[in-house]
Design a protein around this motif. Sequence first.
Motif, mmCIF file in Angstrom:
data_model
loop_
_atom_site.group_PDB
_atom_site.id
_atom_site.type_symbol
_atom_site.label_atom_id
_atom_site.label_comp_id
_atom_site.label_asym_id
_atom_site.label_seq_id
_atom_site.Cartn_x
_atom_site.Cartn_y
_atom_site.Cartn_z
ATOM 1 N N ALA A 1 0.483 -1.132 -0.020
ATOM 2 C CA ALA A 1 -0.229 -0.113 -0.113
ATOM 3 C C ALA A 1 1.116 1.319 0.168
ATOM 4 N N ALA A 2 2.068 1.232 0.366
ATOM 5 C CA ALA A 2 2.853 1.995 0.271
ATOM 6 C C ALA A 2 3.477 2.529 -1.006
ATOM 7 N N VAL A 3 3.277 2.079 -1.549
ATOM 8 C CA VAL A 3 3.223 2.111 -3.640
ATOM 9 C C VAL A 3 3.282 2.436 -4.282
ATOM 10 N N VAL A 4 2.987 3.315 -5.266
ATOM 11 C CA VAL A 4 2.610 3.067 -6.384
ATOM 12 C C VAL A 4 3.273 3.238 -7.796
ATOM 13 N N TRP A 5 2.661 2.481 -8.919
ATOM 14 C CA TRP A 5 3.553 2.434 -10.284
ATOM 15 C C TRP A 5 2.883 3.792 -10.879
ATOM 16 N N LEU A 6 3.969 4.526 -11.226
ATOM 17 C CA LEU A 6 3.212 4.970 -12.591
ATOM 18 C C LEU A 6 3.886 4.207 -13.505
ATOM 19 N N MET A 7 2.584 4.196 -14.212
ATOM 20 C CA MET A 7 2.309 2.950 -15.912
ATOM 21 C C MET A 7 2.917 4.213 -17.100
ATOM 22 N N ALA A 8 2.479 4.808 -17.288
ATOM 23 C CA ALA A 8 2.258 5.787 -18.692
ATOM 24 C C ALA A 8 2.541 7.225 -18.115
ATOM 25 N N MET A 9 3.634 7.677 -19.366
ATOM 26 C CA MET A 9 3.858 9.036 -19.232
ATOM 27 C C MET A 9 4.046 9.406 -20.568
ATOM 28 N N TRP A 10 3.214 11.006 -21.352
ATOM 29 C CA TRP A 10 3.918 11.103 -22.061
ATOM 30 C C TRP A 10 3.160 12.844 -22.620
ATOM 31 N N VAL A 11 4.449 12.830 -23.247
ATOM 32 C CA VAL A 11 3.794 14.860 -23.492
ATOM 33 C C VAL A 11 4.100 15.041 -24.778
ATOM 34 N N HIS A 12 3.551 16.152 -25.874
ATOM 35 C CA HIS A 12 3.487 15.772 -26.933
ATOM 36 C C HIS A 12 4.784 16.727 -27.267
ATOM 37 N N PRO A 13 5.451 15.980 -28.575
ATOM 38 C CA PRO A 13 6.102 17.011 -28.866
ATOM 39 C C PRO A 13 6.537 18.335 -28.802
ATOM 40 N N GLU A 14 5.533 19.289 -29.239
ATOM 41 C CA GLU A 14 5.757 20.660 -29.114
ATOM 42 C C GLU A 14 5.242 21.253 -27.225
ATOM 43 N N LEU A 15 5.651 20.204 -27.012
ATOM 44 C CA LEU A 15 5.298 21.129 -25.472
ATOM 45 C C LEU A 15 6.915 20.977 -24.382
ATOM 46 N N ARG A 16 7.548 19.594 -25.128
ATOM 47 C CA ARG A 16 8.839 18.940 -24.385
ATOM 48 C C ARG A 16 9.040 20.131 -23.919
ATOM 49 N N GLY A 17 10.224 20.253 -22.843
ATOM 50 C CA GLY A 17 10.579 21.562 -22.195
ATOM 51 C C GLY A 17 10.040 22.378 -22.219
#
Length: 124
Positions: free
Chosen positions: A53-69
């Motif tokens: 219960a002390a752990v969560v999994w970040l399973m997916a992460m994505w940002v459109h290329p135009e917003l990167r940075g």
Amino acid sequence: MYSICVRDHIMIAHSFNGAVFGPAQRLHGATFVVEAGSIPRGLVAGVPDTTDAAVVWLMAMWVHPELRGSGAARLLVEAFMAWARAVGADRIRLAVIADNARAIGLYEKLGFRVTVKNSTANDA
């Protein structure tokens, strides 16, 4: 200007050779979506660990290329981190492809650290 939307959801997780999850289970997770001008341009999603219960999994992460940075990825991960704390987790686990220096740099700036380095047959 970006906005973050919270989308609670239930995911059905199946066993992948016992790697992360056991038999099919219903998991209450969260998805956060970053929007630019009401258009979805990135997301982060995750679920609680099924055995700790002390752990969560970040399973997916994505940002459109135009917003990167632009800081959008940081906003997403910070929103996910706040959700993790709200559900009682004190650790977030995730996996990153070893040559994704930009993602690794972001996670390290936010306090993540490498705990395991491994490779699989698919890395060749």
